[in-house]
Design an enzyme around this catalytic site. Structure first.
Site, PDB file in Angstrom:
ATOM      1  N   GLU A  64       6.314   1.971  -0.791  1.00 23.84           N
ATOM      2  CA  GLU A  64       5.581   2.844   0.144  1.00 23.84           C
ATOM      3  C   GLU A  64       5.716   4.314  -0.251  1.00 23.84           C
ATOM      4  O   GLU A  64       4.780   5.102  -0.082  1.00 23.84           O
ATOM      5  CB  GLU A  64       6.097   2.645   1.571  1.00 23.84           C
ATOM      6  CG  GLU A  64       5.705   1.305   2.174  1.00 23.84           C
ATOM      7  CD  GLU A  64       6.152   1.172   3.628  1.00 23.84           C
ATOM      8  OE1 GLU A  64       7.141   1.832   4.026  1.00 23.84           O
ATOM      9  OE2 GLU A  64       5.508   0.403   4.362  1.00 23.84           O
ATOM     10  N   HIS A  71      -1.296   9.369  -2.010  1.00 20.39           N
ATOM     11  CA  HIS A  71      -2.146   9.701  -0.860  1.00 20.39           C
ATOM     12  C   HIS A  71      -1.997  11.169  -0.456  1.00 20.39           C
ATOM     13  O   HIS A  71      -2.941  11.773   0.045  1.00 20.39           O
ATOM     14  CB  HIS A  71      -1.843   8.763   0.306  1.00 20.39           C
ATOM     15  CG  HIS A  71      -2.392   7.384   0.089  1.00 20.39           C
ATOM     16  ND1 HIS A  71      -3.139   6.714   1.037  1.00 20.39           N
ATOM     17  CD2 HIS A  71      -2.310   6.536  -0.971  1.00 20.39           C
ATOM     18  CE1 HIS A  71      -3.488   5.530   0.560  1.00 20.39           C
ATOM     19  NE2 HIS A  71      -2.987   5.391  -0.651  1.00 20.39           N
ATOM     20  N   ASP A  72      -0.812  11.753  -0.674  1.00 18.85           N
ATOM     21  CA  ASP A  72      -0.657  13.182  -0.397  1.00 18.85           C
ATOM     22  C   ASP A  72      -1.376  14.008  -1.477  1.00 18.85           C
ATOM     23  O   ASP A  72      -2.169  14.896  -1.164  1.00 18.85           O
ATOM     24  CB  ASP A  72       0.836  13.553  -0.355  1.00 18.85           C
ATOM     25  CG  ASP A  72       1.036  14.998   0.087  1.00 18.85           C
ATOM     26  OD1 ASP A  72       0.334  15.443   1.022  1.00 18.85           O
ATOM     27  OD2 ASP A  72       1.882  15.694  -0.507  1.00 18.85           O
ATOM     28  N   ASP A  89       1.012  18.772  -1.534  1.00 23.85           N
ATOM     29  CA  ASP A  89       1.579  19.853  -0.728  1.00 23.85           C
ATOM     30  C   ASP A  89       2.333  19.378   0.508  1.00 23.85           C
ATOM     31  O   ASP A  89       2.802  20.181   1.302  1.00 23.85           O
ATOM     32  CB  ASP A  89       0.459  20.826  -0.297  1.00 23.85           C
ATOM     33  CG  ASP A  89      -0.586  20.138   0.582  1.00 23.85           C
ATOM     34  OD1 ASP A  89      -0.501  18.885   0.755  1.00 23.85           O
ATOM     35  OD2 ASP A  89      -1.484  20.830   1.094  1.00 23.85           O
ATOM     36  N   HIS A 196       0.516  -0.416  -9.155  1.00 24.86           N
ATOM     37  CA  HIS A 196       0.291  -1.661  -8.408  1.00 24.86           C
ATOM     38  C   HIS A 196       1.097  -2.829  -8.959  1.00 24.86           C
ATOM     39  O   HIS A 196       0.996  -3.947  -8.449  1.00 24.86           O
ATOM     40  CB  HIS A 196      -1.209  -1.981  -8.353  1.00 24.86           C
ATOM     41  CG  HIS A 196      -1.960  -1.116  -7.374  1.00 24.86           C
ATOM     42  ND1 HIS A 196      -3.323  -1.182  -7.168  1.00 24.86           N
ATOM     43  CD2 HIS A 196      -1.519  -0.141  -6.523  1.00 24.86           C
ATOM     44  CE1 HIS A 196      -3.687  -0.303  -6.247  1.00 24.86           C
ATOM     45  NE2 HIS A 196      -2.618   0.350  -5.841  1.00 24.86           N
ATOM     46  N   THR A 197       1.938  -2.592  -9.962  1.00 28.19           N
ATOM     47  CA  THR A 197       2.886  -3.622 -10.398  1.00 28.19           C
ATOM     48  C   THR A 197       4.125  -3.662  -9.511  1.00 28.19           C
ATOM     49  O   THR A 197       4.923  -4.600  -9.597  1.00 28.19           O
ATOM     50  CB  THR A 197       3.293  -3.419 -11.886  1.00 28.19           C
ATOM     51  OG1 THR A 197       4.042  -4.563 -12.310  1.00 28.19           O
ATOM     52  CG2 THR A 197       4.126  -2.181 -12.112  1.00 28.19           C
ATOM     53  N   ASP A 221       6.766  -4.089 -14.663  1.00 29.98           N
ATOM     54  CA  ASP A 221       6.346  -4.756 -15.891  1.00 29.98           C
ATOM     55  C   ASP A 221       4.820  -4.741 -15.977  1.00 29.98           C
ATOM     56  O   ASP A 221       4.151  -4.173 -15.112  1.00 29.98           O
ATOM     57  CB  ASP A 221       6.884  -6.199 -15.938  1.00 29.98           C
ATOM     58  CG  ASP A 221       6.399  -7.020 -14.750  1.00 29.98           C
ATOM     59  OD1 ASP A 221       5.534  -6.544 -13.968  1.00 29.98           O
ATOM     60  OD2 ASP A 221       6.872  -8.160 -14.592  1.00 29.98           O
TER      61      ASP A 221
END
Ligand code: HEM
Ligand SMILES: *[C@@H]1O[C@H](CO)[C@@H](O)[C@H](O)[C@H]1NC(C)=O
Length: 358
Positions: A64, A71-72, A89, A196-197, A221
């Site tokens: 997360e 996303h920031d 920021d 996304h691994t 990996d």
């Protein structure tokens, strides 16, 4: 040894000594740093390793926290200027009341809530903390690169606008355009998706929370680049599974965006180039993350504190075709190179376990 060789050697030793003597002892009596400003970060690193990442796990909080760095930072626009957001920021936390309500930020409120007390307790801006936590968390994942960390983001002054974060049901044209507007090439977009691994989805299909994007969500990996290339079935329409592709592996979920990036002619060869190429994946991800982490920031006023990021454990395995499947299940898409030949993992087909919430 010739005089010339000796003098080169002497100059080399001199430079090395200068580098060593430039290190300063930190007030904690334990650490040294190349820049005294970095000393303040060691206690924060220790605190989050113990109390945010459960003693140093590549678990849900690490995943997360890595998602939050993106996303920031992506709240930024080359074409819109300040109206497009301030980049990396900390606005996702400073203006959490606004930004966590954007559709693409579904679920981000959890890690925002978990990180906020650490920011309140330590002398650090939200922008610095988000990128520091992402880099420290990732260091718990075997195979990950040691990410760069530059220190010195000022406090955010405004929330990012809505619609800066791509969604899994967006077209590749739209996704590449959004990234191009922040300065990223198609190759860099694929590089970033190595993230996304070490990832799972709680909200793409809320009936199966914690469903991973690959069979090894605790290891950095190249397996995600293999498994997304397996034939999969797109859920039609814009129902509850919008943006979801059914993986042939039970217990695994695939984003439509990852599925399409692996097959689109603009990105398929970049995708395939990561398969079983651990060093390439790690170094291209590191370079792209270094760019992401300072979007919208003035790096000339920042201090390089990368040395506070722990060195991640190595990954020594190889990529495999999941057990029970074969090379024929790969939906090869790159037009200029064949898919690498991989070993099939031994045994019967197994189901991928969810990432436990902590
Ligand atoms: C095309 C661009 C991208 C799209 C459409 C996308 C979309 C998503 C979605 C829908 C989820 C699942 C969230 C949930 O339901 O809980 C997710 C998870 C995740 N994303 Fe991405 N993402 C993109 C790029 C990135 C990038 C650039 C990074 C980081 C550098 C990143 C890091 C992650 C991580 C680590 C998770 C797992 C979070 C967890 O397990 O709790 N993503 N992403
Ligand atoms: C807080 O951090 C800033 C910037 O790193 C520094 O200049 C300041 O001295 C720190 N304040 C305290 C109380 O440590």
């Amino acid at each position: 040894m010739s005089f010339k060789a000796l003098s080169i050697l002497a100059a080399f030793i001199g430079a090395a000594n200068a580098a060593i003597t430039r290190r300063v002892a930190c007030p904690d009596g334990v650490h040294t740093a190349t820049n005294a400003a970095c000393c303040a970060l060691f206690p924060i690193v220790d605190d989050i390793q113990t109390n945010l990442f459960d003693g140093g796990e590549c678990g849900e909080e690490t995943h997360e926290s890595l998602r939050l760095t993106f996303h920031d930072a992506i709240g930024f626009s080359l074409s819109k200027g300040a109206a497009g957001g301030g980049g990396a920021d900390g606005s996702m936390i400073t203006f959490a009341d606004i930004e966590t309500n954007f559709h693409a930020n579904n679920g981000i409120d959890e890690i925002v809530g978990e990180q906020a007390p650490f920011i309140a307790k330590h002398n650090i801006t939200a922008g610095d903390f988000i990128q520091l936590a992402g880099a420290v968390g990732l260091s718990n994942c075997p195979g990950a690169p040691q990410l760069e960390f530059l220190f010195g983001r000022p406090a955010a002054t405004a929330p990012a606008p809505d619609l800066t974060v791509p969604e899994p049901f967006d077209t590749i044209t739209d996704i590449l355009a959004r990234f191009a507007d922040t300065g990223f090439s198609p190759a860099e977009v694929v590089a970033l998706l190595a993230s996304h691994t070490v990832a799972a989805a709680d909200h793409v299909d809320p009936s199966i929370p914690g469903t991973p994007f690959d069979s090894t969500p605790f290891t950095f990996d190249t397996q995600v680049f293999v498994e997304v290339q397996l034939r999969g079935t797109l859920f039609p329409g814009d129902g509850p599974n919008q943006g979801e592709v059914q993986s042939p592996l039970h217990g695994e979920i695939r984003l439509q965006s990852d599925h399409d990036l692996a097959r689109d002619s603009r990105t398929a060869c970049f995708w395939q180039a990561n398969v079983n190429q651990q060093a390439h994946m790690a170094s291209s991800f590191k370079a792209a993350m270094a760019k992401l982490a300072v979007l919208g920031q003035d790096t000339s006023t920042m201090v390089d504190c990368s040395e506070v990021i722990p060195v991640p454990p190595p990954f020594t395995g190889t990529a495999t075709i999941p057990a029970g499947l074969s090379q024929n299940d790969i939906e090869q898409a790159c037009a200029t190179a064949p898919f690498p030949a991989l070993q099939v993992a031994p045994g019967p087909q197994t189901s991928v376990a969810p990432v436990p919430p902590s």
